[in-house]
Write a protein that holds these residues in place. Sequence first.
Motif, PDB file in Angstrom:
ATOM      1  N   ALA A   1       1.112  -1.402   0.053  1.00  0.00           N
ATOM      2  CA  ALA A   1      -0.009   0.055   0.276  1.00  0.00           C
ATOM      3  C   ALA A   1       0.870   1.114   0.023  1.00  0.00           C
ATOM      4  O   ALA A   1       0.474   2.157  -0.796  1.00  0.00           O
ATOM      5  CB  ALA A   1      -0.693   0.011   1.534  1.00  0.00           C
ATOM      6  N   SER A   2       2.156   1.382   0.702  1.00  0.00           N
ATOM      7  CA  SER A   2       2.425   2.952   0.855  1.00  0.00           C
ATOM      8  C   SER A   2       3.409   2.842  -0.396  1.00  0.00           C
ATOM      9  O   SER A   2       3.445   3.455  -1.195  1.00  0.00           O
ATOM     10  CB  SER A   2       4.229   1.723   1.756  1.00  0.00           C
ATOM     11  OG  SER A   2       3.317   2.592   3.409  1.00  0.00           O
ATOM     12  N   LEU A   3       4.093   1.808  -1.176  1.00  0.00           N
ATOM     13  CA  LEU A   3       4.535   1.386  -2.596  1.00  0.00           C
ATOM     14  C   LEU A   3       3.943   1.795  -3.145  1.00  0.00           C
ATOM     15  O   LEU A   3       3.982   2.639  -4.024  1.00  0.00           O
ATOM     16  CB  LEU A   3       5.328   0.002  -2.783  1.00  0.00           C
ATOM     17  CG  LEU A   3       6.385  -0.134  -1.830  1.00  0.00           C
ATOM     18  CD1 LEU A   3       7.054  -1.991  -2.384  1.00  0.00           C
ATOM     19  CD2 LEU A   3       7.639   0.313  -1.967  1.00  0.00           C
ATOM     20  N   ILE A   4       2.506   1.888  -3.514  1.00  0.00           N
ATOM     21  CA  ILE A   4       1.743   2.095  -4.861  1.00  0.00           C
ATOM     22  C   ILE A   4       1.469   3.902  -4.674  1.00  0.00           C
ATOM     23  O   ILE A   4       1.863   4.625  -5.067  1.00  0.00           O
ATOM     24  CB  ILE A   4       0.248   1.300  -4.305  1.00  0.00           C
ATOM     25  CG1 ILE A   4       0.502   0.114  -4.940  1.00  0.00           C
ATOM     26  CG2 ILE A   4      -1.083   1.968  -5.195  1.00  0.00           C
ATOM     27  CD1 ILE A   4      -0.864  -1.186  -4.466  1.00  0.00           C
ATOM     28  N   GLU A   5       1.121   4.013  -2.639  1.00  0.00           N
ATOM     29  CA  GLU A   5       1.053   5.455  -2.925  1.00  0.00           C
ATOM     30  C   GLU A   5       2.371   6.251  -3.197  1.00  0.00           C
ATOM     31  O   GLU A   5       1.963   7.403  -3.871  1.00  0.00           O
ATOM     32  CB  GLU A   5       0.588   5.274  -1.350  1.00  0.00           C
ATOM     33  CG  GLU A   5       0.309   7.304  -1.076  1.00  0.00           C
ATOM     34  CD  GLU A   5       0.272   7.388   0.689  1.00  0.00           C
ATOM     35  OE1 GLU A   5      -0.297   8.351   1.088  1.00  0.00           O
ATOM     36  OE2 GLU A   5       0.736   6.092   1.110  1.00  0.00           O
ATOM     37  N   GLU A   6       3.195   5.534  -2.907  1.00  0.00           N
ATOM     38  CA  GLU A   6       4.349   6.641  -3.016  1.00  0.00           C
ATOM     39  C   GLU A   6       4.506   7.009  -4.913  1.00  0.00           C
ATOM     40  O   GLU A   6       5.179   8.033  -5.521  1.00  0.00           O
ATOM     41  CB  GLU A   6       6.104   5.855  -2.940  1.00  0.00           C
ATOM     42  CG  GLU A   6       7.084   6.146  -3.129  1.00  0.00           C
ATOM     43  CD  GLU A   6       7.233   7.445  -2.388  1.00  0.00           C
ATOM     44  OE1 GLU A   6       8.363   8.311  -3.613  1.00  0.00           O
ATOM     45  OE2 GLU A   6       6.616   8.087  -1.588  1.00  0.00           O
ATOM     46  N   LEU A   7       4.723   5.622  -5.358  1.00  0.00           N
ATOM     47  CA  LEU A   7       4.611   5.040  -6.893  1.00  0.00           C
ATOM     48  C   LEU A   7       3.571   6.098  -7.884  1.00  0.00           C
ATOM     49  O   LEU A   7       3.881   7.300  -8.820  1.00  0.00           O
ATOM     50  CB  LEU A   7       4.601   4.112  -7.549  1.00  0.00           C
ATOM     51  CG  LEU A   7       5.700   3.627  -7.320  1.00  0.00           C
ATOM     52  CD1 LEU A   7       5.872   2.081  -7.607  1.00  0.00           C
ATOM     53  CD2 LEU A   7       6.994   4.131  -7.466  1.00  0.00           C
ATOM     54  N   TRP A   8       2.060   6.530  -7.513  1.00  0.00           N
ATOM     55  CA  TRP A   8       0.723   6.487  -8.495  1.00  0.00           C
ATOM     56  C   TRP A   8       0.373   7.989  -7.042  1.00  0.00           C
ATOM     57  O   TRP A   8      -0.237   8.251  -7.899  1.00  0.00           O
ATOM     58  CB  TRP A   8       0.144   5.605  -8.552  1.00  0.00           C
ATOM     59  CG  TRP A   8       0.544   4.844  -9.439  1.00  0.00           C
ATOM     60  CD1 TRP A   8       0.584   5.470 -10.769  1.00  0.00           C
ATOM     61  CD2 TRP A   8       0.898   3.266  -9.105  1.00  0.00           C
ATOM     62  NE1 TRP A   8       1.180   4.306 -11.403  1.00  0.00           N
ATOM     63  CE2 TRP A   8       1.838   2.753 -10.870  1.00  0.00           C
ATOM     64  CE3 TRP A   8       1.548   2.728  -8.305  1.00  0.00           C
ATOM     65  CZ2 TRP A   8       2.541   1.687 -11.071  1.00  0.00           C
ATOM     66  CZ3 TRP A   8       1.849   1.427  -8.336  1.00  0.00           C
ATOM     67  CH2 TRP A   8       2.558   0.623  -9.576  1.00  0.00           C
ATOM     68  N   GLY A   9       0.807   8.190  -6.291  1.00  0.00           N
ATOM     69  CA  GLY A   9      -0.134   9.103  -5.386  1.00  0.00           C
ATOM     70  C   GLY A   9      -1.683   8.466  -5.410  1.00  0.00           C
ATOM     71  O   GLY A   9      -1.479   7.479  -4.685  1.00  0.00           O
ATOM     72  N   VAL A  10      -2.129   9.588  -5.328  1.00  0.00           N
ATOM     73  CA  VAL A  10      -3.579   9.648  -5.322  1.00  0.00           C
ATOM     74  C   VAL A  10      -4.711   8.958  -6.225  1.00  0.00           C
ATOM     75  O   VAL A  10      -5.833   8.717  -6.305  1.00  0.00           O
ATOM     76  CB  VAL A  10      -4.338  10.255  -3.873  1.00  0.00           C
ATOM     77  CG1 VAL A  10      -3.968  10.695  -2.608  1.00  0.00           C
ATOM     78  CG2 VAL A  10      -4.562  12.307  -5.291  1.00  0.00           C
ATOM     79  N   LYS A  11      -3.777   8.545  -7.018  1.00  0.00           N
ATOM     80  CA  LYS A  11      -4.383   8.371  -8.811  1.00  0.00           C
ATOM     81  C   LYS A  11      -3.718   7.138  -8.881  1.00  0.00           C
ATOM     82  O   LYS A  11      -3.400   7.080  -9.978  1.00  0.00           O
ATOM     83  CB  LYS A  11      -3.968   9.929  -9.606  1.00  0.00           C
ATOM     84  CG  LYS A  11      -4.994  11.226  -9.234  1.00  0.00           C
ATOM     85  CD  LYS A  11      -4.661  11.693 -10.148  1.00  0.00           C
ATOM     86  CE  LYS A  11      -5.013  13.249  -9.920  1.00  0.00           C
ATOM     87  NZ  LYS A  11      -5.105  14.589 -10.947  1.00  0.00           N
ATOM     88  N   ALA A  12      -3.945   6.211  -8.264  1.00  0.00           N
ATOM     89  CA  ALA A  12      -3.202   4.809  -8.295  1.00  0.00           C
ATOM     90  C   ALA A  12      -4.221   4.187  -9.543  1.00  0.00           C
ATOM     91  O   ALA A  12      -5.606   4.165  -9.388  1.00  0.00           O
ATOM     92  CB  ALA A  12      -3.312   3.648  -7.402  1.00  0.00           C
TER      93      ALA A  12
ATOM     94  N   ASN B   1      -2.161  -3.285  -7.935  1.00  0.00           N
ATOM     95  CA  ASN B   1      -0.719  -4.283  -7.491  1.00  0.00           C
ATOM     96  C   ASN B   1       0.063  -5.275  -8.480  1.00  0.00           C
ATOM     97  O   ASN B   1       0.559  -5.536  -8.505  1.00  0.00           O
ATOM     98  CB  ASN B   1      -2.330  -4.166  -6.849  1.00  0.00           C
ATOM     99  CG  ASN B   1      -2.298  -4.046  -5.510  1.00  0.00           C
ATOM    100  OD1 ASN B   1      -1.226  -4.625  -4.467  1.00  0.00           O
ATOM    101  ND2 ASN B   1      -3.197  -4.457  -4.668  1.00  0.00           N
ATOM    102  N   SER B   2      -0.992  -5.761  -9.744  1.00  0.00           N
ATOM    103  CA  SER B   2      -0.367  -6.539 -10.750  1.00  0.00           C
ATOM    104  C   SER B   2       0.843  -5.629 -11.100  1.00  0.00           C
ATOM    105  O   SER B   2       2.242  -6.695 -12.086  1.00  0.00           O
ATOM    106  CB  SER B   2      -1.389  -6.525 -11.425  1.00  0.00           C
ATOM    107  OG  SER B   2      -1.833  -5.913 -11.997  1.00  0.00           O
ATOM    108  N   THR B   3       0.852  -4.550 -11.475  1.00  0.00           N
ATOM    109  CA  THR B   3       2.058  -2.917 -12.237  1.00  0.00           C
ATOM    110  C   THR B   3       3.053  -3.161 -11.055  1.00  0.00           C
ATOM    111  O   THR B   3       4.073  -3.683 -11.122  1.00  0.00           O
ATOM    112  CB  THR B   3       1.380  -2.366 -12.152  1.00  0.00           C
ATOM    113  OG1 THR B   3       0.044  -1.957 -13.363  1.00  0.00           O
ATOM    114  CG2 THR B   3       3.006  -1.392 -13.009  1.00  0.00           C
ATOM    115  N   LEU B   4       2.933  -3.404  -9.947  1.00  0.00           N
ATOM    116  CA  LEU B   4       3.808  -3.219  -9.012  1.00  0.00           C
ATOM    117  C   LEU B   4       4.426  -5.006  -8.893  1.00  0.00           C
ATOM    118  O   LEU B   4       5.823  -5.012  -8.451  1.00  0.00           O
ATOM    119  CB  LEU B   4       3.308  -3.496  -7.519  1.00  0.00           C
ATOM    120  CG  LEU B   4       4.141  -3.438  -6.055  1.00  0.00           C
ATOM    121  CD1 LEU B   4       5.777  -1.925  -6.316  1.00  0.00           C
ATOM    122  CD2 LEU B   4       3.824  -3.304  -4.924  1.00  0.00           C
ATOM    123  N   GLN B   5       3.892  -5.443  -8.670  1.00  0.00           N
ATOM    124  CA  GLN B   5       4.381  -7.158  -9.274  1.00  0.00           C
ATOM    125  C   GLN B   5       5.138  -7.217  -9.797  1.00  0.00           C
ATOM    126  O   GLN B   5       6.310  -7.373 -10.336  1.00  0.00           O
ATOM    127  CB  GLN B   5       3.655  -8.333  -8.973  1.00  0.00           C
ATOM    128  CG  GLN B   5       2.575  -8.142  -7.430  1.00  0.00           C
ATOM    129  CD  GLN B   5       1.576  -8.940  -7.808  1.00  0.00           C
ATOM    130  OE1 GLN B   5       1.058 -10.011  -9.298  1.00  0.00           O
ATOM    131  NE2 GLN B   5       0.831  -8.937  -6.619  1.00  0.00           N
TER     132      GLN B   5
END
Length: 275
Positions: free
Chosen positions: A45-56, A61-65
């Motif tokens: 969740a923290s990584l997604i927020e860091e990479l995409w902000g509030v517009k994830a 999740n699959s892109t992060l993987q």
Amino acid sequence: MRAEIDVLGTFEATIDGVSIVPSAAKPRHLLAVLAINAGRVVTAASLIEELWGVKAPRSANSTLQTYVMQLRKFIAGASSGADRYQPRKVLETKHTGYVLRVDRQALDVDRYVRLASAGRAAGAAGDYENAERLLRAALSVWRGPLLVDLTIGPHLEIEATRLSESRLTDLTLRIDADFCLGRHHQLLGDLAALCARHPHMENFRAQYMLALYRCGRPGQALEIYHQMWATIREQFGVDPSPRLRMLHQAMLVGDPIIDDPRFVVNGWAPDAITR
């Protein structure tokens, strides 16, 4: 495995001398977050927020993987043959996220923190020679702002702010150590530049005033005070701090304490004399 990770400036990460930093922006950003948190689990969740902000995106999740898989390929490429690493052990998946398993001592930020902590302790003990040496070594670890070549997100922004403030504090303390060692003449140029770069920081203004006064230039020292007074009065509607006003008054009356090398404006204990 010998890892080296530099974040205090441009981002560099190597394993046994081979770069593991991707050229693509998002995987590179992901590695930077994991690197600065080496040895600690960073939640997905923290990584997604860091990479995409509030517009994830929904596919975050699959892109992060996918990005994690790409990083593991870079890690695997850092070695070959019998010595080949197991990327899943270097970049490990946990229930809530991921952790980069490298020694914290591989990070330049950890070297900075260790040296700075030792320098502050030396100064507090009155050992200004070692305080100056250690703090100068700590500050030399910085090659630029944190991850200057990345567009960072909210979590790294907090870390960047924290470390930048720590660096400024350590710089003022290193200058105080120089004052305690009677090196005020050598400080004039650096302090003039710091005042220009940080016009609202009273610490540097006060140190510049003190250096000028001890170099036999009290008129210029008082002029610095009036410039500071005019600047903050005009822009913020407040007066200089009591500490700066006390320094100004001591200069006006020629208080001999100002010429004592142990007199500093930020404060070492127990030896230093402060105002």
